[in-house]
Enzyme design. Structure first.
Site, mmCIF file in Angstrom:
data_model
loop_
_atom_site.group_PDB
_atom_site.id
_atom_site.type_symbol
_atom_site.label_atom_id
_atom_site.label_comp_id
_atom_site.label_asym_id
_atom_site.label_seq_id
_atom_site.Cartn_x
_atom_site.Cartn_y
_atom_site.Cartn_z
ATOM 1 N N TYR A 129 0.857 -1.193 0.000
ATOM 2 C CA TYR A 129 0.000 0.000 0.000
ATOM 3 C C TYR A 129 0.897 1.248 0.000
ATOM 4 O O TYR A 129 1.758 1.405 0.860
ATOM 5 C CB TYR A 129 -0.885 -0.041 1.239
ATOM 6 C CG TYR A 129 -2.041 0.945 1.302
ATOM 7 C CD1 TYR A 129 -2.202 1.984 0.386
ATOM 8 C CD2 TYR A 129 -3.004 0.833 2.307
ATOM 9 C CE1 TYR A 129 -3.269 2.865 0.466
ATOM 10 C CE2 TYR A 129 -4.076 1.710 2.408
ATOM 11 C CZ TYR A 129 -4.200 2.726 1.484
ATOM 12 O OH TYR A 129 -5.259 3.603 1.574
ATOM 13 N N CYS A 130 0.681 2.137 -0.962
ATOM 14 C CA CYS A 130 1.364 3.430 -1.041
ATOM 15 C C CYS A 130 2.886 3.219 -1.119
ATOM 16 O O CYS A 130 3.369 2.489 -1.972
ATOM 17 C CB CYS A 130 0.951 4.304 0.133
ATOM 18 S SG CYS A 130 1.466 6.037 -0.024
#
Length: 601
Positions: free
Chosen positions: A334-335
Protein backbone atom coordinates in the site's frame (compact mmCIF):
# COMPACT_ATOMS: atom_id res chain seq x y z
CA UNK A 1 -33.65 47.76 22.62
CA UNK A 2 -35.23 46.32 25.76
CA UNK A 3 -33.31 44.66 28.59
CA UNK A 4 -34.54 41.26 27.49
CA UNK A 5 -33.30 42.00 23.97
CA UNK A 6 -29.90 42.86 25.40
CA UNK A 7 -29.80 39.55 27.24
CA UNK A 8 -30.85 37.67 24.09
CA UNK A 9 -28.05 39.28 22.16
CA UNK A 10 -25.47 38.70 24.90
CA UNK A 11 -24.98 42.40 25.65
CA UNK A 12 -26.52 42.82 29.10
CA UNK A 13 -24.27 44.40 31.78
CA UNK A 14 -23.96 41.07 33.58
CA UNK A 15 -23.07 39.34 30.36
CA UNK A 16 -20.45 41.94 29.49
CA UNK A 17 -18.92 41.58 32.95
CA UNK A 18 -18.59 37.81 32.58
CA UNK A 19 -17.18 38.38 29.11
CA UNK A 20 -14.49 40.64 30.60
CA UNK A 21 -13.64 38.01 33.22
CA UNK A 22 -13.16 35.37 30.53
CA UNK A 23 -11.04 37.75 28.47
CA UNK A 24 -8.78 38.14 31.52
CA UNK A 25 -8.39 34.35 31.51
CA UNK A 26 -7.50 34.60 27.83
CA UNK A 27 -4.74 37.02 28.80
CA UNK A 28 -3.37 34.51 31.34
CA UNK A 29 -3.37 31.73 28.76
CA UNK A 30 -1.66 34.07 26.31
CA UNK A 31 1.26 34.40 28.73
CA UNK A 32 1.54 30.61 28.86
CA UNK A 33 1.42 30.54 25.08
CA UNK A 34 4.36 32.98 24.93
CA UNK A 35 6.35 30.75 27.31
CA UNK A 36 5.76 27.69 25.13
CA UNK A 37 6.78 29.48 21.97
CA UNK A 38 9.90 30.86 23.65
CA UNK A 39 11.13 27.31 24.29
CA UNK A 40 10.21 26.02 20.83
CA UNK A 41 13.00 24.06 19.19
CA UNK A 42 12.09 25.20 15.69
CA UNK A 43 12.83 23.67 12.31
CA UNK A 44 14.66 24.57 9.14
CA UNK A 45 13.06 27.71 7.60
CA UNK A 46 13.36 26.19 4.14
CA UNK A 47 10.52 23.83 5.07
CA UNK A 48 8.10 26.77 5.32
CA UNK A 49 8.25 27.85 1.71
CA UNK A 50 10.26 27.91 -1.50
CA UNK A 51 13.58 29.60 -2.02
CA UNK A 52 12.93 33.33 -2.32
CA UNK A 53 14.56 33.18 -5.73
CA UNK A 54 11.29 31.81 -7.10
CA UNK A 55 9.32 34.90 -6.04
CA UNK A 56 12.14 37.19 -7.16
CA UNK A 57 12.17 35.69 -10.65
CA UNK A 58 8.39 35.85 -10.82
CA UNK A 59 8.39 39.51 -9.77
CA UNK A 60 11.15 40.36 -12.29
CA UNK A 61 9.25 38.63 -15.07
CA UNK A 62 6.00 40.38 -14.11
CA UNK A 63 7.74 43.78 -13.99
CA UNK A 64 9.34 43.21 -17.38
CA UNK A 65 5.94 42.37 -18.82
CA UNK A 66 4.50 45.58 -17.37
CA UNK A 67 7.21 47.69 -18.96
CA UNK A 68 6.72 46.04 -22.34
CA UNK A 69 2.94 45.90 -22.17
CA UNK A 70 1.61 48.50 -19.70
CA UNK A 71 -1.88 48.18 -21.18
CA UNK A 72 -2.10 44.67 -19.72
CA UNK A 73 -1.50 45.99 -16.19
CA UNK A 74 -4.03 48.78 -16.68
CA UNK A 75 -6.61 46.30 -17.91
CA UNK A 76 -6.12 44.13 -14.83
CA UNK A 77 -6.19 47.12 -12.49
CA UNK A 78 -9.33 48.60 -14.04
CA UNK A 79 -11.09 45.26 -13.60
CA UNK A 80 -9.86 45.09 -9.98
CA UNK A 81 -11.03 48.65 -9.29
CA UNK A 82 -14.41 48.00 -10.84
CA UNK A 83 -15.05 44.90 -8.76
CA UNK A 84 -13.86 46.68 -5.60
CA UNK A 85 -16.27 49.56 -6.14
CA UNK A 86 -19.08 47.10 -6.86
CA UNK A 87 -18.31 45.25 -3.60
CA UNK A 88 -18.56 48.54 -1.69
CA UNK A 89 -21.81 49.46 -3.46
CA UNK A 90 -23.36 46.11 -2.52
CA UNK A 91 -22.36 46.65 1.10
CA UNK A 92 -24.01 50.08 1.03
CA UNK A 93 -27.20 48.54 -0.36
CA UNK A 94 -27.30 46.01 2.46
CA UNK A 95 -26.68 48.80 4.97
CA UNK A 96 -29.68 50.62 3.52
CA UNK A 97 -31.73 47.41 3.99
CA UNK A 98 -32.13 46.91 0.27
CA UNK A 99 -32.21 43.46 -1.27
CA UNK A 100 -29.03 42.65 -3.16
CA UNK A 101 -29.29 40.07 -5.90
CA UNK A 102 -25.89 38.50 -6.55
CA UNK A 103 -25.58 37.49 -10.22
CA UNK A 104 -25.45 33.73 -10.66
CA UNK A 105 -22.05 33.99 -12.35
CA UNK A 106 -20.65 35.73 -9.26
CA UNK A 107 -21.94 33.24 -6.70
CA UNK A 108 -19.21 31.20 -5.04
CA UNK A 109 -19.95 27.88 -3.36
CA UNK A 110 -17.52 27.96 -0.46
CA UNK A 111 -18.17 26.22 2.86
CA UNK A 112 -16.08 28.81 4.66
CA UNK A 113 -18.78 31.42 4.01
CA UNK A 114 -21.84 29.50 5.13
CA UNK A 115 -22.92 31.94 7.86
CA UNK A 116 -25.86 34.11 6.61
CA UNK A 117 -24.06 37.20 7.88
CA UNK A 118 -21.64 36.93 4.98
CA UNK A 119 -24.53 37.98 2.75
CA UNK A 120 -26.79 40.01 5.05
CA UNK A 121 -24.33 42.04 7.11
CA UNK A 122 -22.73 44.87 5.09
CA UNK A 123 -19.39 44.62 6.91
CA UNK A 124 -18.97 40.87 6.47
CA UNK A 125 -20.38 40.96 2.94
CA UNK A 126 -17.82 43.54 1.91
CA UNK A 127 -14.95 41.68 3.61
CA UNK A 128 -15.88 38.42 1.89
CA UNK A 129 -16.40 39.91 -1.56
CA UNK A 130 -13.19 41.93 -1.40
CA UNK A 131 -11.24 38.86 -0.28
CA UNK A 132 -12.59 36.85 -3.23
CA UNK A 133 -11.79 39.73 -5.57
CA UNK A 134 -8.25 40.02 -4.23
CA UNK A 135 -7.76 36.26 -4.51
CA UNK A 136 -8.87 36.19 -8.14
CA UNK A 137 -6.66 39.17 -8.97
CA UNK A 138 -3.61 37.43 -7.47
CA UNK A 139 -4.35 34.21 -9.36
CA UNK A 140 -4.77 36.12 -12.62
CA UNK A 141 -1.45 37.88 -12.06
CA UNK A 142 0.30 34.58 -11.34
CA UNK A 143 -1.16 32.99 -14.47
CA UNK A 144 0.14 35.93 -16.48
CA UNK A 145 3.76 35.61 -15.36
CA UNK A 146 5.93 34.58 -18.28
CA UNK A 147 9.49 33.24 -18.63
CA UNK A 148 9.02 30.61 -15.92
CA UNK A 149 9.53 26.88 -16.40
CA UNK A 150 6.43 24.69 -16.04
CA UNK A 151 7.71 23.47 -12.65
CA UNK A 152 8.35 27.01 -11.37
CA UNK A 153 4.94 28.10 -12.62
CA UNK A 154 3.33 25.21 -10.77
CA UNK A 155 5.22 26.06 -7.60
CA UNK A 156 4.37 29.74 -7.85
CA UNK A 157 0.70 28.89 -8.28
CA UNK A 158 0.75 26.50 -5.31
CA UNK A 159 2.49 28.85 -2.88
CA UNK A 160 0.44 31.86 -3.93
CA UNK A 161 -2.69 29.79 -3.27
CA UNK A 162 -1.31 28.97 0.19
CA UNK A 163 -0.99 32.70 0.89
CA UNK A 164 -4.53 33.28 -0.39
CA UNK A 165 -5.91 30.51 1.83
CA UNK A 166 -3.99 31.76 4.84
CA UNK A 167 -5.35 35.29 4.44
CA UNK A 168 -9.02 34.24 4.29
CA UNK A 169 -11.14 36.41 6.62
CA UNK A 170 -12.49 33.27 8.30
CA UNK A 171 -9.00 32.69 9.75
CA UNK A 172 -9.13 35.85 11.87
CA UNK A 173 -11.40 36.51 14.83
CA UNK A 174 -12.50 40.09 13.91
CA UNK A 175 -13.66 38.90 10.48
CA UNK A 176 -15.21 35.56 11.43
CA UNK A 177 -18.90 35.97 12.31
CA UNK A 178 -19.19 32.38 13.60
CA UNK A 179 -16.42 32.96 16.12
CA UNK A 180 -17.70 36.39 17.17
CA UNK A 181 -21.26 35.15 17.63
CA UNK A 182 -20.12 32.20 19.72
CA UNK A 183 -17.82 34.38 21.83
CA UNK A 184 -20.79 36.58 22.72
CA UNK A 185 -23.18 33.67 23.23
CA UNK A 186 -20.74 31.91 25.60
CA UNK A 187 -19.60 35.08 27.39
CA UNK A 188 -16.09 34.55 26.02
CA UNK A 189 -15.83 30.94 27.22
CA UNK A 190 -15.33 29.74 23.64
CA UNK A 191 -12.22 31.93 23.40
CA UNK A 192 -10.87 30.53 26.66
CA UNK A 193 -11.53 26.97 25.51
CA UNK A 194 -10.01 27.70 22.11
CA UNK A 195 -6.83 29.16 23.54
CA UNK A 196 -6.57 26.21 25.92
CA UNK A 197 -6.85 23.88 22.91
CA UNK A 198 -4.06 25.83 21.21
CA UNK A 199 -1.83 25.67 24.29
CA UNK A 200 -2.48 21.91 24.62
CA UNK A 201 -1.60 21.26 20.96
CA UNK A 202 1.61 23.28 21.20
CA UNK A 203 2.67 21.60 24.44
CA UNK A 204 2.02 18.17 22.94
CA UNK A 205 4.30 18.97 19.99
CA UNK A 206 7.12 20.93 21.63
CA UNK A 207 5.94 24.26 20.27
CA UNK A 208 5.19 23.08 16.71
CA UNK A 209 1.64 23.85 15.63
CA UNK A 210 0.04 20.53 14.73
CA UNK A 211 -3.74 20.89 14.80
CA UNK A 212 -5.44 17.97 16.52
CA UNK A 213 -8.02 16.58 14.10
CA UNK A 214 -9.74 14.06 16.38
CA UNK A 215 -10.58 13.50 20.02
CA UNK A 216 -7.76 11.18 21.01
CA UNK A 217 -9.46 10.18 24.25
CA UNK A 218 -12.25 8.52 22.25
CA UNK A 219 -10.02 5.80 20.81
CA UNK A 220 -7.74 3.07 22.06
CA UNK A 221 -5.90 0.85 19.61
CA UNK A 222 -6.90 -2.72 20.30
CA UNK A 223 -10.05 -1.73 22.18
CA UNK A 224 -12.27 0.07 19.65
CA UNK A 225 -9.99 0.30 16.61
CA UNK A 226 -7.60 -2.32 15.29
CA UNK A 227 -9.56 -5.11 16.96
CA UNK A 228 -9.54 -8.01 14.48
CA UNK A 229 -8.25 -11.07 16.43
CA UNK A 230 -4.73 -12.20 15.65
CA UNK A 231 -1.28 -12.78 17.12
CA UNK A 232 2.15 -11.28 16.68
CA UNK A 233 4.13 -14.29 15.46
CA UNK A 234 7.45 -12.60 14.66
CA UNK A 235 9.29 -9.45 15.69
CA UNK A 236 12.57 -7.82 14.74
CA UNK A 237 13.86 -4.26 14.98
CA UNK A 238 11.97 -3.21 11.81
CA UNK A 239 8.57 -4.76 12.21
CA UNK A 240 6.10 -6.97 14.00
CA UNK A 241 4.36 -9.58 11.90
CA UNK A 242 0.73 -10.27 12.78
CA UNK A 243 -1.05 -13.44 11.69
CA UNK A 244 -4.82 -13.06 11.91
CA UNK A 245 -7.03 -15.80 13.24
CA UNK A 246 -9.08 -17.72 10.67
CA UNK A 247 -12.85 -17.27 10.56
CA UNK A 248 -13.52 -20.16 8.16
CA UNK A 249 -12.97 -23.90 8.58
CA UNK A 250 -10.70 -24.04 5.54
CA UNK A 251 -8.45 -21.48 3.87
CA UNK A 252 -6.64 -21.12 0.59
CA UNK A 253 -3.23 -22.77 0.65
CA UNK A 254 -1.30 -19.68 -0.45
CA UNK A 255 -1.17 -17.06 2.32
CA UNK A 256 -1.27 -13.29 1.91
CA UNK A 257 1.42 -10.96 3.26
CA UNK A 258 0.23 -7.36 3.42
CA UNK A 259 2.72 -4.47 3.71
CA UNK A 260 1.17 -1.15 4.80
CA UNK A 261 3.00 2.18 4.46
CA UNK A 262 5.34 3.11 7.31
CA UNK A 263 4.45 6.80 7.15
CA UNK A 264 1.24 5.92 9.03
CA UNK A 265 0.06 2.93 11.05
CA UNK A 266 -1.36 -0.29 9.60
CA UNK A 267 -4.73 -0.08 11.36
CA UNK A 268 -6.20 2.12 8.61
CA UNK A 269 -6.99 -1.34 7.22
CA UNK A 270 -8.74 -2.33 10.47
CA UNK A 271 -10.45 0.77 11.87
CA UNK A 272 -13.68 -1.01 12.77
CA UNK A 273 -15.42 -4.23 11.88
CA UNK A 274 -17.75 -2.62 9.33
CA UNK A 275 -14.94 -1.33 7.08
CA UNK A 276 -11.99 -3.56 8.00
CA UNK A 277 -10.21 -4.96 4.96
CA UNK A 278 -8.24 -7.22 7.31
CA UNK A 279 -11.42 -8.75 8.78
CA UNK A 280 -13.02 -9.07 5.33
CA UNK A 281 -10.02 -10.92 3.88
CA UNK A 282 -10.09 -13.49 6.69
CA UNK A 283 -13.82 -13.97 6.11
CA UNK A 284 -13.12 -14.87 2.48
CA UNK A 285 -10.99 -17.81 3.63
CA UNK A 286 -7.39 -16.60 3.48
CA UNK A 287 -4.46 -16.82 5.87
CA UNK A 288 -3.44 -13.20 6.32
CA UNK A 289 -0.19 -11.77 7.65
CA UNK A 290 0.13 -8.00 8.15
CA UNK A 291 3.35 -6.13 8.88
CA UNK A 292 3.29 -3.49 11.62
CA UNK A 293 6.32 -1.23 11.18
CA UNK A 294 8.38 0.25 14.01
CA UNK A 295 8.06 3.99 14.62
CA UNK A 296 11.76 4.88 14.39
CA UNK A 297 13.79 7.19 16.58
CA UNK A 298 17.33 8.50 16.22
CA UNK A 299 18.74 4.97 16.57
CA UNK A 300 17.39 4.30 13.08
CA UNK A 301 19.18 7.22 11.38
CA UNK A 302 21.23 4.93 9.12
CA UNK A 303 18.35 2.64 8.19
CA UNK A 304 17.64 2.79 4.48
CA UNK A 305 15.52 1.05 1.90
CA UNK A 306 17.99 -1.83 2.13
CA UNK A 307 16.86 -2.61 5.69
CA UNK A 308 13.18 -2.18 4.83
CA UNK A 309 13.60 -4.66 1.97
CA UNK A 310 15.85 -7.19 3.74
CA UNK A 311 14.58 -7.08 7.33
CA UNK A 312 11.02 -6.17 6.38
CA UNK A 313 9.75 -7.44 3.05
CA UNK A 314 12.00 -10.44 2.45
CA UNK A 315 11.94 -11.54 6.08
CA UNK A 316 8.13 -11.32 6.28
CA UNK A 317 7.72 -13.28 3.05
CA UNK A 318 10.08 -16.01 4.24
CA UNK A 319 8.45 -16.18 7.68
CA UNK A 320 4.99 -16.58 6.12
CA UNK A 321 6.32 -19.39 3.92
CA UNK A 322 7.89 -21.07 6.94
CA UNK A 323 4.83 -20.82 9.20
CA UNK A 324 2.43 -22.02 6.48
CA UNK A 325 4.86 -24.61 5.03
CA UNK A 326 4.44 -23.31 1.48
CA UNK A 327 6.80 -22.22 -1.28
CA UNK A 328 4.96 -19.05 -2.33
CA UNK A 329 2.85 -16.20 -0.96
CA UNK A 330 0.68 -13.49 -2.45
CA UNK A 331 1.91 -10.00 -1.51
CA UNK A 332 0.17 -6.64 -1.12
CA UNK A 333 1.82 -3.23 -0.87
CA UNK A 334 0.00 0.00 0.00
CA UNK A 335 1.36 3.43 -1.04
CA UNK A 336 5.12 3.69 -0.28
CA UNK A 337 5.05 0.01 0.69
CA UNK A 338 3.74 -0.73 -2.80
CA UNK A 339 6.65 1.20 -4.28
CA UNK A 340 9.09 -0.77 -2.11
CA UNK A 341 7.32 -4.07 -2.82
CA UNK A 342 7.93 -3.35 -6.52
CA UNK A 343 11.65 -2.81 -5.79
CA UNK A 344 11.66 -6.06 -3.78
CA UNK A 345 10.02 -7.99 -6.62
CA UNK A 346 12.61 -6.64 -9.07
CA UNK A 347 15.39 -7.73 -6.70
CA UNK A 348 13.84 -11.18 -6.32
CA UNK A 349 13.71 -11.47 -10.10
CA UNK A 350 17.45 -10.74 -10.27
CA UNK A 351 18.11 -13.34 -7.57
CA UNK A 352 15.88 -16.00 -9.11
CA UNK A 353 13.63 -15.99 -6.03
CA UNK A 354 10.06 -17.03 -6.95
CA UNK A 355 8.59 -16.76 -3.44
CA UNK A 356 5.87 -14.31 -4.52
CA UNK A 357 3.12 -15.79 -6.68
CA UNK A 358 1.21 -12.55 -7.33
CA UNK A 359 1.32 -8.94 -6.19
CA UNK A 360 -1.35 -6.36 -5.49
CA UNK A 361 -0.48 -2.67 -5.34
CA UNK A 362 -2.71 -0.13 -3.62
CA UNK A 363 -2.16 3.47 -4.81
CA UNK A 364 1.55 2.81 -5.42
CA UNK A 365 3.76 5.17 -7.43
CA UNK A 366 6.73 3.64 -9.25
CA UNK A 367 7.24 6.21 -12.04
CA UNK A 368 7.83 9.72 -10.68
CA UNK A 369 8.33 11.51 -14.00
CA UNK A 370 5.31 13.67 -13.15
CA UNK A 371 5.35 14.53 -9.45
CA UNK A 372 1.77 15.80 -9.41
CA UNK A 373 0.65 17.84 -6.43
CA UNK A 374 3.99 17.17 -4.71
CA UNK A 375 5.93 19.09 -7.37
CA UNK A 376 6.28 22.16 -5.08
CA UNK A 377 7.96 20.04 -2.40
CA UNK A 378 10.23 17.88 -4.54
CA UNK A 379 12.56 20.60 -5.84
CA UNK A 380 16.08 21.01 -4.52
CA UNK A 381 15.45 23.93 -2.17
CA UNK A 382 12.78 22.07 -0.23
CA UNK A 383 14.54 18.69 -0.29
CA UNK A 384 17.79 20.38 0.77
CA UNK A 385 15.95 21.80 3.78
CA UNK A 386 14.59 18.36 4.64
CA UNK A 387 18.11 16.88 4.47
CA UNK A 388 19.41 19.60 6.80
CA UNK A 389 16.49 19.01 9.18
CA UNK A 390 17.32 15.30 9.22
CA UNK A 391 20.95 16.07 9.92
CA UNK A 392 20.42 17.05 13.55
CA UNK A 393 18.63 13.98 14.92
CA UNK A 394 18.92 11.49 12.08
CA UNK A 395 15.17 11.21 11.55
CA UNK A 396 12.52 13.15 9.65
CA UNK A 397 9.91 14.05 12.30
CA UNK A 398 6.41 12.88 11.55
CA UNK A 399 4.87 16.36 11.73
CA UNK A 400 6.85 17.54 8.68
CA UNK A 401 5.35 14.88 6.44
CA UNK A 402 1.94 15.33 8.04
CA UNK A 403 2.06 19.08 7.48
CA UNK A 404 3.09 18.62 3.85
CA UNK A 405 0.17 16.30 3.18
CA UNK A 406 -2.24 18.54 5.08
CA UNK A 407 -1.41 21.69 3.15
CA UNK A 408 -2.38 19.97 -0.08
CA UNK A 409 -5.92 20.36 1.33
CA UNK A 410 -5.26 23.28 3.64
CA UNK A 411 -8.82 24.51 4.12
CA UNK A 412 -10.08 21.03 5.07
CA UNK A 413 -7.12 19.77 7.10
CA UNK A 414 -5.50 22.91 8.53
CA UNK A 415 -7.57 26.08 8.66
CA UNK A 416 -11.01 24.53 9.09
CA UNK A 417 -9.97 22.36 12.08
CA UNK A 418 -7.94 25.26 13.54
CA UNK A 419 -10.96 27.57 13.39
CA UNK A 420 -13.21 25.02 15.08
CA UNK A 421 -10.65 24.21 17.77
CA UNK A 422 -8.99 27.58 18.48
CA UNK A 423 -11.68 30.15 17.63
CA UNK A 424 -14.87 28.26 18.40
CA UNK A 425 -13.36 26.30 21.30
CA UNK A 426 -14.78 23.01 20.11
CA UNK A 427 -13.46 19.59 21.07
CA UNK A 428 -12.18 17.76 17.97
CA UNK A 429 -14.64 15.11 16.74
CA UNK A 430 -14.47 11.45 17.72
CA UNK A 431 -13.62 10.36 14.17
CA UNK A 432 -11.52 7.21 13.80
CA UNK A 433 -10.11 8.11 10.37
CA UNK A 434 -8.90 11.49 11.60
CA UNK A 435 -7.46 9.85 14.71
CA UNK A 436 -5.44 7.53 12.47
CA UNK A 437 -4.43 10.46 10.26
CA UNK A 438 -2.86 12.14 13.29
CA UNK A 439 -1.05 9.00 14.41
CA UNK A 440 1.96 9.48 12.18
CA UNK A 441 5.43 7.99 12.24
CA UNK A 442 8.94 9.36 11.92
CA UNK A 443 11.08 8.39 8.94
CA UNK A 444 14.71 7.21 9.16
CA UNK A 445 16.99 9.88 7.73
CA UNK A 446 18.79 7.65 5.23
CA UNK A 447 15.58 6.10 3.93
CA UNK A 448 13.88 9.49 3.55
CA UNK A 449 16.80 10.83 1.51
CA UNK A 450 16.87 7.74 -0.72
CA UNK A 451 13.17 8.06 -1.37
CA UNK A 452 13.25 11.79 -2.09
CA UNK A 453 16.52 12.00 -4.03
CA UNK A 454 16.65 8.73 -5.92
CA UNK A 455 13.04 7.64 -6.39
CA UNK A 456 11.15 10.95 -6.55
CA UNK A 457 13.69 13.39 -7.97
CA UNK A 458 15.96 11.16 -10.09
CA UNK A 459 13.19 8.63 -10.88
CA UNK A 460 15.88 5.92 -11.05
CA UNK A 461 13.54 2.92 -10.88
CA UNK A 462 11.71 4.04 -14.04
CA UNK A 463 14.80 5.26 -15.93
CA UNK A 464 18.44 4.16 -15.56
CA UNK A 465 17.80 1.73 -12.74
CA UNK A 466 17.82 1.71 -8.93
CA UNK A 467 20.97 0.26 -7.36
CA UNK A 468 20.22 -2.06 -4.44
CA UNK A 469 22.33 -4.88 -2.98
CA UNK A 470 24.66 -4.74 -5.97
CA UNK A 471 21.80 -5.14 -8.47
CA UNK A 472 20.40 -2.58 -10.89
CA UNK A 473 16.61 -2.78 -10.63
CA UNK A 474 14.17 -1.66 -13.33
CA UNK A 475 10.40 -1.56 -13.52
CA UNK A 476 10.53 -4.14 -16.31
CA UNK A 477 11.94 -6.64 -13.80
CA UNK A 478 8.53 -6.76 -12.08
CA UNK A 479 7.01 -9.55 -14.16
CA UNK A 480 4.71 -11.62 -11.91
CA UNK A 481 0.88 -11.48 -12.13
CA UNK A 482 -0.16 -8.09 -10.81
CA UNK A 483 -3.27 -6.12 -9.91
CA UNK A 484 -2.92 -2.39 -9.27
CA UNK A 485 -5.75 -0.57 -7.51
CA UNK A 486 -5.71 3.23 -7.72
CA UNK A 487 -8.16 6.00 -6.84
CA UNK A 488 -9.85 8.50 -9.10
CA UNK A 489 -9.44 11.63 -6.96
CA UNK A 490 -6.22 10.61 -5.19
CA UNK A 491 -4.07 13.74 -4.74
CA UNK A 492 -1.16 11.81 -3.19
CA UNK A 493 -0.66 9.09 -5.82
CA UNK A 494 -2.61 10.13 -8.91
CA UNK A 495 -4.06 7.17 -10.73
CA UNK A 496 -2.61 8.29 -14.07
CA UNK A 497 0.91 8.38 -12.57
CA UNK A 498 0.44 4.91 -11.03
CA UNK A 499 -0.77 3.73 -14.44
CA UNK A 500 2.47 4.79 -16.17
CA UNK A 501 4.49 2.70 -13.74
CA UNK A 502 2.32 -0.39 -14.26
CA UNK A 503 2.60 0.04 -18.03
CA UNK A 504 6.39 -0.17 -17.75
CA UNK A 505 6.35 -3.37 -15.68
CA UNK A 506 7.39 -6.52 -17.46
CA UNK A 507 4.60 -8.95 -16.68
CA UNK A 508 2.06 -10.17 -19.21
CA UNK A 509 -0.71 -10.56 -16.62
CA UNK A 510 -1.52 -7.05 -15.39
CA UNK A 511 -4.89 -5.77 -14.17
CA UNK A 512 -5.50 -2.09 -13.50
CA UNK A 513 -8.44 -0.73 -11.50
CA UNK A 514 -9.45 2.84 -10.68
CA UNK A 515 -11.73 3.14 -7.67
CA UNK A 516 -13.88 6.18 -7.13
CA UNK A 517 -12.87 8.59 -4.34
CA UNK A 518 -9.44 9.29 -2.88
CA UNK A 519 -6.28 7.80 -1.38
CA UNK A 520 -8.01 6.31 1.68
CA UNK A 521 -11.74 6.13 0.95
CA UNK A 522 -11.14 4.56 -2.45
CA UNK A 523 -9.23 1.69 -0.84
CA UNK A 524 -11.22 1.31 2.39
CA UNK A 525 -14.41 0.71 0.43
CA UNK A 526 -16.24 -2.36 1.78
CA UNK A 527 -18.94 -4.00 -0.37
CA UNK A 528 -21.52 -3.58 2.39
CA UNK A 529 -21.47 0.21 1.99
CA UNK A 530 -22.14 0.10 -1.76
CA UNK A 531 -20.79 3.64 -1.92
CA UNK A 532 -18.03 3.93 -4.51
CA UNK A 533 -17.80 2.15 -7.84
CA UNK A 534 -14.72 1.41 -9.95
CA UNK A 535 -13.41 1.44 -13.51
CA UNK A 536 -11.67 -1.32 -15.49
CA UNK A 537 -10.10 -1.55 -18.93
CA UNK A 538 -7.98 -4.49 -20.13
CA UNK A 539 -6.03 -2.42 -22.68
CA UNK A 540 -2.97 -1.09 -20.83
CA UNK A 541 -1.26 0.15 -23.99
CA UNK A 542 -3.47 3.24 -24.09
CA UNK A 543 -2.66 6.67 -22.73
CA UNK A 544 -4.21 7.36 -19.32
CA UNK A 545 -6.83 9.61 -20.92
CA UNK A 546 -7.74 6.98 -23.53
CA UNK A 547 -7.76 4.24 -20.89
CA UNK A 548 -10.30 6.11 -18.79
CA UNK A 549 -12.39 7.10 -21.81
CA UNK A 550 -12.71 3.45 -22.81
CA UNK A 551 -13.06 2.06 -19.28
CA UNK A 552 -16.16 0.23 -18.08
CA UNK A 553 -17.74 1.52 -14.89
CA UNK A 554 -18.89 -0.98 -12.26
CA UNK A 555 -21.17 -0.18 -9.34
CA UNK A 556 -19.90 -1.12 -5.91
CA UNK A 557 -16.59 -1.95 -4.29
CA UNK A 558 -13.59 -3.38 -6.13
CA UNK A 559 -12.94 -5.80 -3.23
CA UNK A 560 -14.96 -8.73 -4.68
CA UNK A 561 -13.33 -8.25 -8.11
CA UNK A 562 -9.89 -8.40 -6.50
CA UNK A 563 -10.81 -11.45 -4.42
CA UNK A 564 -12.02 -13.28 -7.55
CA UNK A 565 -8.68 -12.46 -9.20
CA UNK A 566 -6.73 -13.51 -6.10
CA UNK A 567 -8.64 -16.78 -5.65
CA UNK A 568 -7.29 -18.07 -8.97
CA UNK A 569 -3.75 -17.60 -7.62
CA UNK A 570 -4.26 -18.93 -4.10
CA UNK A 571 -4.31 -22.69 -4.50
CA UNK A 572 -6.46 -25.40 -3.00
CA UNK A 573 -8.37 -25.35 0.28
CA UNK A 574 -6.52 -26.58 3.40
CA UNK A 575 -7.55 -26.71 7.07
CA UNK A 576 -7.60 -23.27 8.68
CA UNK A 577 -4.31 -22.32 10.32
CA UNK A 578 -3.99 -21.07 13.86
CA UNK A 579 -1.40 -18.27 14.24
CA UNK A 580 2.25 -19.28 14.55
CA UNK A 581 4.01 -22.62 14.67
CA UNK A 582 6.44 -24.42 16.96
CA UNK A 583 9.34 -22.25 15.80
CA UNK A 584 7.32 -19.03 15.76
CA UNK A 585 4.95 -19.14 18.72
CA UNK A 586 2.56 -16.22 19.32
CA UNK A 587 4.32 -13.39 21.15
CA UNK A 588 1.31 -11.23 22.04
CA UNK A 589 -2.21 -10.53 20.72
CA UNK A 590 -2.83 -8.21 17.79
CA UNK A 591 -2.40 -5.32 17.25
CA UNK A 592 0.96 -5.77 18.99
CA UNK A 593 3.26 -3.22 20.61
CA UNK A 594 4.92 -1.37 17.74
CA UNK A 595 1.66 0.22 16.64
CA UNK A 596 1.28 1.83 20.06
CA UNK A 597 4.57 3.71 19.79
CA UNK A 598 3.69 7.36 19.17
CA UNK A 599 5.83 9.79 17.23
CA UNK A 600 7.33 12.69 19.14
CA UNK A 601 8.46 16.00 17.70
Amino acid sequence: MTTSDAVDHGTSPEHIERLKENLERVEQLSQKLIEIMASKKGHHPGLDGPNQDLFARAATSYWAEILQNPAKLMEQQVEFWGKSVLNFAEAQQILAAQEVEIPEADRVEDRRFGNPMWEKNPYFHYVKQQYLTNAQTIRTAVEGVEDLSPIDRRRLSYFSDQIINMMAPTNFLPTNPDALEKALATEGQSLVDGLQNLVDDLEANNGELVVRLADESAFEIGRNIGTTPGEVVFRNRMMEMIQYRPTTETVHETPIVLFPPWINKFYILDLKAQNSLIKWVTEQGYTLFVVSWINPNGDYADVGLEEYVEEGFLTAINKAKEICAVKQVNAIGYCIAGTTLSLTLALMKKRGDKSVKSATLFTALTDFSDQGDFTPFLQNDFVDAIVEEIGEDGILPSYIMARTFSYLRANDLVYGPAIRSYMLGETPPAFDLLYWNGDGANLPGKMAQQYLRRLCQANEFATDGFELFGETLHLRDVDIPLMAVTCETDHIARWSDCYRGVQAMGGRSKTFVVSQSGHIAGIINPPSRNKYGHYTNDDLKLSPEAWMEGAAFHEGSWWPRWEAWLKKRSGKQVPAREPGDSNNPPLEPAPGSYVLRRASV
